[in-house]
Design a protein around this motif. Structure first.
Motif, short mmCIF file in Angstrom:
data_model
loop_
_atom_site.label_atom_id
_atom_site.label_comp_id
_atom_site.label_asym_id
_atom_site.label_seq_id
_atom_site.Cartn_x
_atom_site.Cartn_y
_atom_site.Cartn_z
N SER A 121 -9.94 1.51 -2.65
CA SER A 121 -9.36 0.64 -3.80
C SER A 121 -8.18 0.26 -3.75
CB SER A 121 -9.77 1.58 -5.21
OG SER A 121 -10.87 1.79 -5.33
N VAL A 122 -7.29 1.24 -3.25
CA VAL A 122 -5.75 0.84 -2.81
C VAL A 122 -5.68 -0.06 -1.65
CG1 VAL A 122 -3.83 1.49 -2.11
CG2 VAL A 122 -5.18 3.28 -3.44
N SER A 123 -6.57 -0.13 -0.72
CA SER A 123 -6.81 -1.48 0.26
C SER A 123 -7.16 -2.60 -0.47
CB SER A 123 -7.51 -0.82 1.41
OG SER A 123 -7.18 0.20 2.11
N LYS B 118 -2.16 10.38 -0.07
CA LYS B 118 -3.40 9.75 0.36
C LYS B 118 -4.30 10.72 0.89
CE LYS B 118 -4.60 6.44 3.75
NZ LYS B 118 -4.16 5.52 5.00
N VAL C 207 0.91 -1.12 0.06
CA VAL C 207 0.13 0.11 0.05
C VAL C 207 0.91 1.35 0.19
CG1 VAL C 207 -1.56 1.36 1.46
CG2 VAL C 207 -2.04 -1.13 1.01
N GLN D 113 -11.33 6.15 -3.60
CA GLN D 113 -9.82 5.90 -3.96
C GLN D 113 -8.88 5.10 -2.90
OE1 GLN D 113 -8.92 10.01 -5.02
NE2 GLN D 113 -9.23 9.51 -7.36
N GLN D 114 -8.93 5.52 -1.83
CA GLN D 114 -8.05 4.95 -0.81
C GLN D 114 -8.66 3.37 -0.43
OE1 GLN D 114 -7.96 7.26 3.05
NE2 GLN D 114 -7.79 8.87 1.84
N THR E 63 -6.58 -3.64 -3.54
CA THR E 63 -5.47 -4.11 -4.39
C THR E 63 -4.32 -4.44 -3.64
OG1 THR E 63 -6.01 -2.35 -6.27
CG2 THR E 63 -3.91 -3.35 -6.39
N LEU F 116 1.32 7.18 -6.94
CA LEU F 116 0.12 7.96 -7.49
C LEU F 116 0.46 9.33 -7.61
CD1 LEU F 116 -2.62 5.88 -5.39
CD2 LEU F 116 -1.92 5.81 -8.02
N ILE G 96 2.16 1.60 -3.54
CA ILE G 96 1.06 2.00 -4.43
C ILE G 96 0.89 3.63 -4.08
CG2 ILE G 96 -1.44 1.89 -5.04
CD1 ILE G 96 -1.25 -1.01 -4.36
N TYR G 97 0.81 4.01 -2.94
CA TYR G 97 0.53 5.39 -2.74
C TYR G 97 1.77 6.36 -3.34
CZ TYR G 97 -3.36 4.96 0.24
OH TYR G 97 -4.88 4.58 0.53
#
Length: 306
Positions: free
Chosen positions: A218-220, A208, A197, A215-216, A222, A204, A200-201
């Motif tokens: 969705s990151v969790s 965050k 995570v 959106q947050q 993935t 981007l 990913i952040y």
């Protein structure tokens, strides 16, 4: 980690905060594990006897034809109760021990340097405790799923039958292999999730804090799926041994003796029976658990994990 409040008035690292995280763990783990009971049933039976079914679909068809449609949900009750309790200890405990190790053991300066160590220690401690709550229900589930006809018809009958036949020891004869499976699994699950995570952040275009809740989350989701694949592989050999030992441990046989005997019988290759099924199952489970857990946290006014 400093204590602060959020918009809903829940102060971080307080009793209310940990209660919310504990409830979030129940909501995340109980329903998700229960929903894949048919997949888990075939996986456990193939771990015990890899020649039993040709595929998942063949397994379900065979079970429905020989035992009835309802039997593909064998172990549902024990799974729902056991993994709800485990989720409470795992997620609530992780949040507690992460803060405890960061502030009371290492201190802010060291914990900022050794975040990976904090994640590993917190998740291992939380899972150790969570498995004590899970183990009796895991024992019932495995016996139900790997015996035909099933060892018992429901959780309460299973509790009574195991206690009558073996006493309290019967509920915990699989605790060591369960720890061997679940502790590395959870250490990998939480630590890889946090790291994935963060990665990913970092890639981007905006931080965050400027992202929407959707959106947050969705990151969790993935990060959870990718973490699930990793922890499924790490913990699979122990998962096979849990199924084998709960199904095939002889009366009076030590844990070490049972493990040696079973390993001699199945060999190294046998430890990987059902791996692809478990990757699909655990990847899906883990992603939805983080999706539900972080959605629940946002609902009660807490920030997403990571």
């Amino acid at each position: 980690m400093s204590e602060k409040s959020n918009d809903r008035g829940i102060q971080l690292y307080t009793k209310e905060f940990y209660a919310a995280c504990t409830l979030g763990g129940i909501v995340a783990c109980g329903p998700t594990h229960s929903s894949v009971t048919p997949l888990d049933l075939v996986k456990c039976r193939l771990q015990v006897d890899p020649t039993l079914y040709k595929s998942n679909l063949d397994g379900w068809k065979t079970i429905i034809r020989k035992e009835g449609f309802s039997k593909i949900f064998t172990g549902f009750g024990a799974t729902a109760i056991g993994y709800s309790l485990q989720g409470a200890g795992k997620y609530g405990g992780y949040e507690f021990f992460k803060h405890f190790y960061s502030n009371s053991v290492l201190g802010p300066e060291l914990s900022s340097k050794y975040t990976t160590g904090v994640y590993l220690m917190a998740s291992a401690t939380a899972e150790f405790i969570a498995d004590i709550m899970l183990c009796p229900f895991e024992a019932i589930k495995v016996r139900q799923q790997t015996t035909v006809p099933p060892f018992c018809n429901n959780v309460f009958q299973g509790l009574s039958k195991i206690y009558t036949l073996e006493g309290l020891q019967g509920f915990y004869k699989g605790i060591v292999p369960l720890w061997c499976r679940q502790i590395p699994y959870t250490m990998c699950k939480f630590t890889s999730f946090e790291k994935i995570v963060q990665l990913i952040y970092s890639k981007l275009p905006k931080p965050k804090s400027e992202m929407t809740t959707l959106q947050q989350i969705s990151v969790s989701f993935t990060g959870g799926y990718l973490a699930g694949i990793l922890c499924a592989i790490v913990s699979h050999p122990a998962d096979v041994m849990v199924s084998k030992i709960n199904n095939d441990r002889k009366s009076g046989e030590s844990m070490v003796g049972a493990s040696k005997r079973i390993y001699q019988k199945i060999g190294f290759g046998g430890l990987w029976n059902g791996l692809m099924v478990r990757i699909v199952m655990i990847g899906t489970l883990t992603s939805f658990q983080w999706l539900i857990y972080d959605s629940f946290k946002v609902k009660v006014g807490l920030p997403t994990t990571g």
